[in-house]
Enzyme design. Structure first.
Site, short mmCIF file in Angstrom:
data_model
loop_
_atom_site.label_atom_id
_atom_site.label_comp_id
_atom_site.label_asym_id
_atom_site.label_seq_id
_atom_site.Cartn_x
_atom_site.Cartn_y
_atom_site.Cartn_z
N LYS A 1 14.65 11.31 83.53
CA LYS A 1 13.52 10.37 83.45
C LYS A 1 14.01 8.93 83.47
O LYS A 1 13.42 8.06 84.09
CB LYS A 1 12.72 10.62 82.15
CG LYS A 1 12.12 12.02 82.05
CD LYS A 1 11.39 12.22 80.74
CE LYS A 1 12.29 12.23 79.52
NZ LYS A 1 13.23 13.36 79.46
N GLY B 1 17.40 10.17 74.69
CA GLY B 1 18.55 9.48 75.25
C GLY B 1 18.34 9.39 76.75
O GLY B 1 18.37 10.40 77.43
N HIS B 2 18.03 8.19 77.25
CA HIS B 2 17.73 8.01 78.67
C HIS B 2 18.84 7.19 79.33
O HIS B 2 19.06 6.04 78.96
CB HIS B 2 16.38 7.30 78.85
CG HIS B 2 15.22 8.07 78.25
ND1 HIS B 2 13.98 7.53 78.05
CD2 HIS B 2 15.14 9.34 77.81
CE1 HIS B 2 13.19 8.44 77.52
NE2 HIS B 2 13.87 9.55 77.35
P1 GDP Z 1 16.47 11.70 80.49
O1 GDP Z 1 16.55 11.97 79.04
O2 GDP Z 1 15.40 12.49 81.18
O3 GDP Z 1 16.38 10.24 80.83
O4 GDP Z 1 17.84 12.21 81.13
P2 GDP Z 1 19.32 11.94 80.52
O5 GDP Z 1 19.70 10.54 80.81
O6 GDP Z 1 19.42 12.43 79.14
O7 GDP Z 1 20.16 12.97 81.40
C1 GDP Z 1 20.21 12.90 82.79
C2 GDP Z 1 21.67 12.72 83.23
O8 GDP Z 1 21.80 12.97 84.61
C3 GDP Z 1 22.18 11.29 83.04
O9 GDP Z 1 23.53 11.36 82.70
C4 GDP Z 1 21.99 10.66 84.41
O10 GDP Z 1 22.92 9.61 84.66
C5 GDP Z 1 22.27 11.83 85.31
N1 GDP Z 1 21.53 11.84 86.58
C6 GDP Z 1 20.27 11.43 86.83
N2 GDP Z 1 19.92 11.71 88.10
C7 GDP Z 1 21.01 12.32 88.66
C8 GDP Z 1 21.26 12.90 89.95
O11 GDP Z 1 20.42 12.92 90.83
N3 GDP Z 1 22.48 13.46 90.14
C9 GDP Z 1 23.43 13.48 89.17
N4 GDP Z 1 24.60 14.06 89.45
N5 GDP Z 1 23.23 12.95 87.96
C10 GDP Z 1 22.02 12.39 87.69
P1 IMO Z 2 15.00 12.94 76.18
O1 IMO Z 2 13.92 11.92 76.07
C1 IMO Z 2 16.46 16.93 75.15
C2 IMO Z 2 15.26 18.54 71.28
C3 IMO Z 2 16.34 18.77 70.24
C4 IMO Z 2 15.77 19.97 69.52
C5 IMO Z 2 14.27 19.69 69.52
C6 IMO Z 2 13.75 19.05 68.24
O2 IMO Z 2 16.37 12.39 76.30
O3 IMO Z 2 14.66 13.94 77.26
P2 IMO Z 2 13.94 16.63 67.20
O4 IMO Z 2 15.13 15.83 66.80
O5 IMO Z 2 13.08 15.97 68.23
O6 IMO Z 2 13.15 17.11 66.03
O7 IMO Z 2 14.56 17.96 67.86
O8 IMO Z 2 14.05 18.80 70.61
N1 IMO Z 2 15.18 17.17 71.82
C7 IMO Z 2 15.59 16.84 73.05
N2 IMO Z 2 16.21 17.56 74.00
N3 IMO Z 2 16.12 15.65 75.41
C8 IMO Z 2 15.47 14.92 74.48
O9 IMO Z 2 14.98 13.69 74.74
C9 IMO Z 2 15.21 15.49 73.23
N4 IMO Z 2 14.63 15.04 72.09
C10 IMO Z 2 14.60 16.09 71.25
O10 IMO Z 2 17.58 19.05 70.84
O11 IMO Z 2 15.98 21.13 70.28
MG MG Z 3 17.94 12.52 77.61
#
Ligand code: GDP
Ligand code: IMO
Ligand code: MG
Length: 423
Positions: free
Chosen positions: A15, A39-40
């Site tokens: 996202k 964590g984005h």
């Molecule tokens: P979010 O929580 O939905 O914002 O996603 P996260 O940031 O936690 O996890 C997504 C991970 O995938 C991050 O480390 C991004 O840098 C990485 N990522 C996003 N899009 C791509 C993609 O198209 N290819 C690859 N290899 N990595 C990606």
């Molecule tokens: P983003 O926004 C992935 C998961 C935790 C646990 C459950 C409940 O980066 O996609 P909590 O601390 O919210 O009570 O935990 O939800 N969880 C996530 N898993 N991405 C997240 O956020 C998450 N936020 C919470 O691992 O299973």
């Molecule tokens: Mg995340």
């Protein structure tokens, strides 16, 4: 037209990257639920940013970022995030960063309670330990402390006293741990209030005024549909409404405000924490995809569980979110595979389930019914046009499209900003 980006799996769909791209075309980005459990990740050039509370759009100069009332805010974590970004040269001030006065505040006892509760449970959720569940519990239990309370010593004093009265009893009598000192927390949180004051306002009114001036808004979802408190794999979920419907209550805007719903989906599936995961890989594939996709939590660093794309889940996500466009992220992670699989139904005790089953037993023990598709065995990382994707990759995308009944508009082929195909 305003839009919302939601996760259509169990979070971490990418996202952050998608919002970074889409926020270029909007004026304001608003978080509407969750807390620093999120964590984005956004990668710009050689720099990596991980956002927990602040919308990813803060990287774009001239854009306004808002934390809505539906978010739970740990002021300590937020101030650390603000300071960290300022150190990296970003300008953050009350003009371009706003926090809802009505958002609830994560207190130290919430974080500890989160961990104590997990410790006592037989069926652990695997929470992030950030105090999210206990904070939302206090909100609906009408015990919560709101951001605005941090600016009023009298209100904070009385609310905190009431809370500690109850919490200290629970801590000592149920868990046998030491009591909290009123004075320490009171002083610390008044100080947080002073430091956050310039950002605090009625964000619902602010958004209303902005919409009158034709400003365009992106609502940023955290977590994902199957972590949603109502529609997820309960009780293995988070404590808020991550679905698009969460926007109204979490930002204080009317349902008619949102015209476009973009769902982020990985080209496969991941999950952090406990709970059912029908298409989870066996150990060998799990290790392979985890290492190719760097699947480790952006908040806790925990290894993410990996599995095949699950069309049963994602079709349900399309329905409950009213998805208008799909974004398939991390397609490149599947580049080397001989075959790729998609779950199109589940089987449990001889019965076929085409729709997402809410029964925990079915969900936990069901065997997916897979379709096998040939892999493309070519790197997609450099591709920027849909028609330049290998035929097998296009077939895979188009199969997902037909199973979900929604057009795939974005295809991400790498973590960098420009590694994206827009159809
Ligand atoms: P979010 O929580 O939905 O914002 O996603 P996260 O940031 O936690 O996890 C997504 C991970 O995938 C991050 O480390 C991004 O840098 C990485 N990522 C996003 N899009 C791509 C993609 O198209 N290819 C690859 N290899 N990595 C990606
Ligand atoms: P983003 O926004 C992935 C998961 C935790 C646990 C459950 C409940 O980066 O996609 P909590 O601390 O919210 O009570 O935990 O939800 N969880 C996530 N898993 N991405 C997240 O956020 C998450 N936020 C919470 O691992 O299973
Ligand atoms: Mg995340």
């Amino acid at each position: 037209m305003n839009l919302v980006v939601v996760g259509a799996q169990w979070g971490d769909e990418g996202k952050g990257k998608l919002i970074d791209i889409l926020s270029e075309k909007v004026d304001i980005t608003v978080r509407y639920q969750g807390g620093n459990n999120a964590g984005h990740t956004v990668i710009v050039g050689e720099k990596e940013y991980i956002f927990h509370l602040i919308p990813s759009a803060i990287l774009r100069t001239g854009k306004v970022c808002v934390i809505g009332n539906g978010v739970v805010i740990d002021p300590k974590a937020l101030l650390e995030e603000i300071d960290g970004l300022k150190k990296r040269g970003l300008s953050i001030n009350g003009e371009r960063f706003k926090i809802s006065a009505n958002a609830h505040v994560v207190m130290p006892y919430h974080r500890v309670m989160d961990q104590l509760r997990e410790g006592k449970r037989e069926n652990k959720i695997g929470t992030t330990g950030r105090g999210i569940g206990p904070c939302y519990s206090d909100k609906v239990g009408r015990m919560g402390i709101r951001v605005i309370d941090l600016l009023n010593p009298k209100v904070l004093k009385s609310k905190l006293a009431d809370n500690l009265n109850e919490k200290n009893d629970i801590f000592s009598k149920v868990y046998g741990v030491k009591n909290y000192d009123f004075g320490e927390i009171y002083k610390e949180y008044l100080n947080f209030g002073r430091r956050l004051k310039s950002y605090i306002c009625d964000t619902s009114l602010y958004l209303h005024e902005a919409m009158k001036k034709q400003k365009k808004i992106l609502f940023e979802g955290a977590q994902g549909t199957f972590l949603d408190i109502d529609f997820g794999t309960y009780p293995f979920v988070t404590s808020s409404n991550a679905i698009s419907g969460g926007v109204c209550a979490g930002a204080g805007v009317s349902p008619g405000c949102v015209g476009q719903v973009v769902a982020a989906l990985k080209a496969y599936t991941t999950r952090v924490g406990e709970g059912p995961f029908p298409t989870e890989f066996d150990k060998k594939m799990d290790d392979l995809i985890r290492s190719k996709g760097h699947e480790f939590g952006a908040t806790t660093g925990r290894p993410r569980r990996c599995g095949w794309f699950d069309a049963v889940l994602s079709r349900y996500a399309v329905i409950v979110n009213g998805v208008t466009d799909l974004a398939i992220m991390k397609l490149d992670v599947l580049d080397d595979l001989d075959t790729v699989e998609i779950a199109v139904a589940y089987k449990f005790k001889g019965k076929i389930y085409k729709d997402y089953p809410h029964d925990l037993e079915v969900l936990s023990a069901a065997k997916p019914v897979y379709e096998k598709w040939p892999g493309w065995k070519t790197s997609t990382k450099g591709v920027r046009q849909y028609k330049k994707l290998p035929l097998e990759a296009r077939r895979y995308i188009e199969r997902i499209e037909s199973l979900l009944g929604v057009r795939v508009k974005y295809i991400s082929v790498g973590s960098k900003r420009d590694e994206i195909i827009i159809r």
